[in-house]
Design an enzyme around this catalytic site. Structure first.
Site, PDB file in Angstrom:
ATOM      1  N   ASP A 105      48.063  47.565  46.373  1.00 45.95           N
ATOM      2  CA  ASP A 105      47.241  48.576  47.032  1.00 45.95           C
ATOM      3  C   ASP A 105      45.856  48.029  47.392  1.00 45.95           C
ATOM      4  O   ASP A 105      44.939  48.034  46.578  1.00 45.95           O
ATOM      5  CB  ASP A 105      47.108  49.797  46.122  1.00 45.95           C
ATOM      6  CG  ASP A 105      46.412  50.963  46.803  1.00 45.95           C
ATOM      7  OD1 ASP A 105      45.986  50.812  47.955  1.00 45.95           O
ATOM      8  OD2 ASP A 105      46.306  52.030  46.162  1.00 45.95           O
ATOM      9  N   GLU A 135      50.191  49.889  51.323  1.00 46.07           N
ATOM     10  CA  GLU A 135      49.742  51.202  51.787  1.00 46.07           C
ATOM     11  C   GLU A 135      48.817  51.052  52.987  1.00 46.07           C
ATOM     12  O   GLU A 135      47.950  50.194  53.019  1.00 46.07           O
ATOM     13  CB  GLU A 135      49.008  51.941  50.664  1.00 46.07           C
ATOM     14  CG  GLU A 135      48.532  53.329  51.054  1.00 46.07           C
ATOM     15  CD  GLU A 135      47.931  54.093  49.877  1.00 46.07           C
ATOM     16  OE1 GLU A 135      46.896  54.749  50.081  1.00 46.07           O
ATOM     17  OE2 GLU A 135      48.495  54.026  48.764  1.00 46.07           O
ATOM     18  N   SER A 137      52.224  52.426  36.780  1.00 44.61           N
ATOM     19  CA  SER A 137      51.044  52.181  37.604  1.00 44.61           C
ATOM     20  C   SER A 137      50.021  51.324  36.873  1.00 44.61           C
ATOM     21  O   SER A 137      50.061  51.167  35.641  1.00 44.61           O
ATOM     22  CB  SER A 137      50.393  53.511  38.001  1.00 44.61           C
ATOM     23  OG  SER A 137      49.746  54.087  36.878  1.00 44.61           O
ATOM     24  N   ASP A 193      53.274  49.870  40.152  1.00 48.85           N
ATOM     25  CA  ASP A 193      52.714  50.698  41.226  1.00 48.85           C
ATOM     26  C   ASP A 193      51.189  50.626  41.314  1.00 48.85           C
ATOM     27  O   ASP A 193      50.499  50.488  40.306  1.00 48.85           O
ATOM     28  CB  ASP A 193      53.140  52.151  40.993  1.00 48.85           C
ATOM     29  CG  ASP A 193      53.048  52.994  42.252  1.00 48.85           C
ATOM     30  OD1 ASP A 193      53.347  52.472  43.341  1.00 48.85           O
ATOM     31  OD2 ASP A 193      52.697  54.177  42.141  1.00 48.85           O
TER      32      ASP A 193
END
Length: 286
Positions: A113, A143, A57, A91
């Protein structure tokens, strides 16, 4: 014995996820923070005999002083000699500069994201990210629906609308979509209850795999039902960290080699159990 000779590339996220999607199954995506995490994920996946995704991440990159390449290339090296398919995923990327470093560090995919932005801005930013990623040969996840527990921004009660989901996927061209269906990031108890009817409606609404974030807090039965309803990529992170810290606290020898050895073993066992759950076995108390 390794599945192929050392030196092969890490498996493609697109191939690993697409295979599960076609078969009506799921693939586990486990968070990697340290080299021990990566070793545990690969070892646990080999023990389960299941493919897996190692995901790093943006927060983990910050932990490493914003240096992406060392942990990414170490994880990719493990993937190259694994006895099962292992893909590498970057991520929860919000930083465009970090996104643009993915292609040079062995990643097959990125989760971009922009979900904290207003909807129109999320669409525009995600479309641009997908176009860049596809030009580099990368698979892109996004997302929609503000999945609970993310940095105090996203409400656990949020749910993704199927009609909005259909429009979002069409407008952005993403390859997979993380949706809000009742899970929450960073849960330490397995008490989440998912909206399985919503999962089924979302799966019918879009032609791309659905992703479940915050899966540590979801009991076994709920996870298996979610997969049956249409979830394909299942993200698990907190469970590994809980196994790591629990093992370190439980060892009588606190010196690094011993503590890290038991922590790595505990995480590997957690990975094996989680992957068996996704293929119909059991993993916790669910």
């Amino acid at each position: 014995m390794p599945r192929q000779e050392a030196g092969r590339a890490a498996d493609s996220t697109a191939d690993v996820v697409s295979s599960a999607y076609r078969d009506g199954g799921a693939v586990g995506a486990l968070n990697v923070i340290t080299l021990e995490h990566a070793e545990a994920v690969v070892t646990g996946a080999e023990a389960a005999g299941r493919p897996v995704i190692c995901q790093i991440s943006e927060n983990a990159v910050r932990f490493h002083g914003s240096r992406l390449a060392p942990i990414a290339r170490a994880t990719a090296a493990l993937a190259e000699t694994a006895a099962v398919p292992v893909a590498l995923h970057l991520d929860h990327v919000t930083d465009e500069a970090l996104l643009h470093r993915a292609a040079d560090c062995g990643f097959g995919s990125v989760m971009f994201d922009a979900s904290a932005l207003p909807h129109a801005q999320n669409v525009a930013a995600t479309r641009a990210a997908a176009q860049w990623a596809h030009a580099q040969g990368l698979w892109l996840e996004a997302e929609l629906g503000e999945i609970g527990g993310k940095d105090g921004v996203h409400a656990p009660s949020a749910r993704t609308d199927p009609d909005q989901t259909r429009d979002f996927v069409s407008a952005t061209g993403v390859d997979a979509l993380a949706v809000a269906v009742g899970s929450s990031h960073a849960m330490t108890t397995r008490t989440a209850r998912l909206d399985h009817d919503l999962i089924a409606r979302l799966a019918k609404a879009v032609p791309v795999p659905l992703v479940l974030h915050g899966s540590t807090g979801v009991p076994d039965a709920e996870l298996r039902q979610a997969v049956a309803a249409g979830m394909v990529k299942i993200n698990i992170g907190t469970a590994l960290n809980a196994a790591f810290t629990g093992a370190v606290r439980g060892t009588r020898d606190g010196r690094p080699p011993a503590a890290l050895t038991v922590a790595r073993l505990a995480m590997a066992d957690t990975v094996t159990s989680a992957l068996r759950t996704l293929s119909g076995g059991g993993y916790g108390t669910g």
